[in-house]
Motif scaffolding. Structure first.
Motif, PDB file in Angstrom:
ATOM      1  N   ASP A 115     -87.933  -9.322 -38.095  1.00 19.74           N
ATOM      2  CA  ASP A 115     -86.820  -9.693 -38.944  1.00 19.74           C
ATOM      3  C   ASP A 115     -86.190 -11.033 -38.532  1.00 19.74           C
TER       4      ASP A 115
ATOM      5  N   ASN B 160     -78.509   3.296 -36.341  1.00 19.54           N
ATOM      6  CA  ASN B 160     -79.798   3.271 -37.022  1.00 19.54           C
ATOM      7  C   ASN B 160     -79.755   4.218 -38.213  1.00 19.54           C
TER       8      ASN B 160
ATOM      9  N   ASP C  96     -81.591  -5.322 -42.593  1.00 19.10           N
ATOM     10  CA  ASP C  96     -81.953  -4.295 -43.575  1.00 19.10           C
ATOM     11  C   ASP C  96     -81.731  -2.899 -43.000  1.00 19.10           C
ATOM     12  N   ASP C  97     -82.148  -2.739 -41.755  1.00 21.69           N
ATOM     13  CA  ASP C  97     -82.064  -1.458 -41.061  1.00 21.69           C
ATOM     14  C   ASP C  97     -80.614  -0.985 -40.892  1.00 21.69           C
ATOM     15  N   THR C  98     -79.771  -1.869 -40.383  1.00 21.19           N
ATOM     16  CA  THR C  98     -78.385  -1.463 -40.114  1.00 21.19           C
ATOM     17  C   THR C  98     -77.582  -1.406 -41.412  1.00 21.19           C
TER      18      THR C  98
ATOM     19  N   TYR D 157     -84.087   1.618 -32.809  1.00 16.87           N
ATOM     20  CA  TYR D 157     -84.450   1.345 -34.198  1.00 16.87           C
ATOM     21  C   TYR D 157     -85.959   1.613 -34.308  1.00 16.87           C
ATOM     22  N   ASP D 158     -86.482   1.611 -35.517  1.00 15.53           N
ATOM     23  CA  ASP D 158     -87.917   1.854 -35.666  1.00 15.53           C
ATOM     24  C   ASP D 158     -88.730   0.867 -34.832  1.00 15.53           C
ATOM     25  N   ASP D 159     -88.295  -0.382 -34.875  1.00 14.58           N
ATOM     26  CA  ASP D 159     -88.978  -1.463 -34.168  1.00 14.58           C
ATOM     27  C   ASP D 159     -88.980  -1.254 -32.653  1.00 14.58           C
TER      28      ASP D 159
END
Lengths: 271, 271, 271
Positions: free
Chosen positions: A80, B56, B79-81, C78-80
């Motif tokens: 990202d 998350n 995007d995630d947060t 997080y996924d990452d």
């Protein structure tokens, strides 16, 4: 102060640069790492600049075109933020906004090494700032073992020169004596203290300051030198009164806050 | 202390709110930015609250339903947060947990501006806290140049009123004098120091404190005022003994740690 | 110092471990959370170790094989970064590099609880460090309410023993008295101060120090004990001179900087 003859940048120029930064605080976009983001913002604020940590790919590009300077720091890149970096660099290039690359841990880590080259090829940077291992690695030599440098700044001066010429930018190698070059002219700054390597992000904050000074003075060599002198002179002052790394970091922010252009000119040691 | 007549919230109410927070530490979920996450947690801890940075999308929704209050801060959204924020706000709304919006840099940055409106439309917030530029932008006016405000708090009071009425919430505008409104009643808080703008995240931490106080007192206007008074009184005390921004930030945490409800009541200046 | 008879690890061993760490600074890879990343790096640097926050899935695996020790902290996954953790643990396991798990908030949060078990099943850890609630939850019992512990360290000792035997590792339970076990032998450390729970990330930094000491001494029980003693002795010293949580955190870094192996041996209180 000049040690041993005239230098391409003078302590007087550096004092003036700080005066300009204080009079017209540059808006510094930082796409940096999760470790040093707070510290970087606080160093910029203490020095007199205005940080803006816009680091997502949806906003980074647009923001770069209105920033005074952009810092790209590779400390903890993710997919990202790597995309945000590329967009910011492209946009900064198109808008004529100076950008600074801090190639943290480039060399031993393949992905970010590729990313660094991709960024450099997208739009020429104003300044590249790293430790000796990072500069050697970026110029095609051997690297260190992460964020540490295993080489002296002196040993990377030739690599810095060739990198500076390759990208028509300034390259600054941090070390006991900081070595700055635009490929032709060299400035050495003799301020600074070993405690700077025992607090995380001091080098990262230096890159951010370079992006800030790039927004207030035209010449990249002066911007890099002014940032280096500002931070290392403050470090000298802080080191004189601290007990350990905790109070050194606090003192560094304090000294940046109260540092005047006159005092900076007086204490800067160039050669 | 009241300056010039009765106010909808008294310094005595504010002292009591701090007493309640200390007696029953609220669990404050923070979905905030990478720059101020540590500082925010430390401010909450120093004041007596319990931070939990669950940010998350897989856990944020569930956690929001058991938190005492939720802070959504748009400093560095990804995007995630952003997805985590939406889930947390939805879940907080369903569970009756108060949530606070800090619309950092809303206005000049389009994506987060949309996100802010999306969050507000998902579930009405308890409190919106921002600087004048952010509040003006959120209410449909012009914005600033990032995290800085280019407007005075006074100039955003009408926008704050209309925003408060639109979402039936409290709006707090940070500035030299803090302006708080629920759309009908106004509270002004005269504490605080310019150094608060030279340390990153002081405003962000204020939003987190508002989420914390929202978990211990029912009325949003009191929660917002108690948080503002707590932080700005501590800032006044810290500013009296610091050398620069580094020792100011350290002192702010220290003063929060030792601040008593009695002393808070005594030093709070309302109008 | 030993309280009440011989212990499996002595204060002399602990002093020696710090001497080894200073003589040959371990490279500590930290995949940790956005709240404490800076603080963790600064604690490692102050103690004498070399932090490297390589936490993206493209580089974390490769780097783990050359690190001296790896910390996996579940504070803000997080996924990452979760993927980075799995790759790092797998790679550390294959290369024989010790890794430490800090299962922050495991129990009430389902996703990270699964992740913790997945990591443990991927490659056995060297050390697991948590508060009582986290250790109880990981061993199959009830959990706390986030990062806070609602149980005493003493109450988790049996759970710690069974967890240690299950994974053939050391389990360290932080609390007023720290409880360490390898499933057979137990060490209790009586240093430390309540202020440690009012600064975010002190426990997280302890996990990082354990990863650091794991890179310089072979025995996991000694590594865990040396890290705990180093941090808690420094905390005792810092607590004696602070005004609140701000100056305590600064003082903790200072005391770590100046702590000598001799003084550590002298002040460590074991049973």
């Amino acid at each position: 102060m000049s040690i041993g003859g005239p230098t391409p940048v003078t302590a007087h120029d550096i004092g003036n640069a700080l005066r300009l930064l204080r009079e017209n605080p540059p808006l510094v976009q930082c796409i940096t790492n999760i470790v040093v983001a707070q510290w970087t913002a606080n160093v910029l604020l203490a020095a007199g600049a205005a940080p803006a940590m816009v680091d997502n790919p949806r906003e980074a590009g647009g923001f770069a075109s209105i920033a005074s300077g952009v810092l790209i720091n590779l400390g903890t890149p993710y997919d990202d933020t790597a995309l945000a970096m590329l967009k910011a660099v492209k946009s900064a290039g198109a808008a004529g906004v100076p950008w600074v690359l801090d190639p943290v841990a480039v060399g031993p880590l393949a992905w970010r090494t590729e990313l660094a080259h991709h960024l450099l090829d997208t739009s020429p940077p104003h300044i590249i700032r790293g430790n000796a291992s990072e500069i050697l690695a970026l110029a095609g030599g051997a690297g260190g073992r992460g964020v540490d440098t295993t080489d002296t700044a002196e040993s990377a001066v030739d690599a810095a020169d060739s990198l500076a010429r390759e990208y028509s930018c300034v390259v600054a190698v941090s070390g006991e004596v900081d070595q700055l070059t635009d490929g032709v002219r060299r400035v050495r700054i003799h301020n600074g203290h070993p405690l700077m390597t025992q607090v995380t992000g001091v080098g990262c904050a230096l890159g951010a300051l370079m992006a800030g000074f790039s927004g207030v003075v035209d010449e990249a060599l002066l911007a890099a030198a002014a940032a280096t002198a500002t931070l290392t002179v403050a470090a000298d002052l802080a080191a004189a009164h601290c007990r350990g790394t905790g109070s050194f970091a606090v003192g560094l922010l304090d000294e940046l806050t109260v540092l005047t252009p006159e005092r900076l000119e007086e204490l800067t040691r160039l050669s």
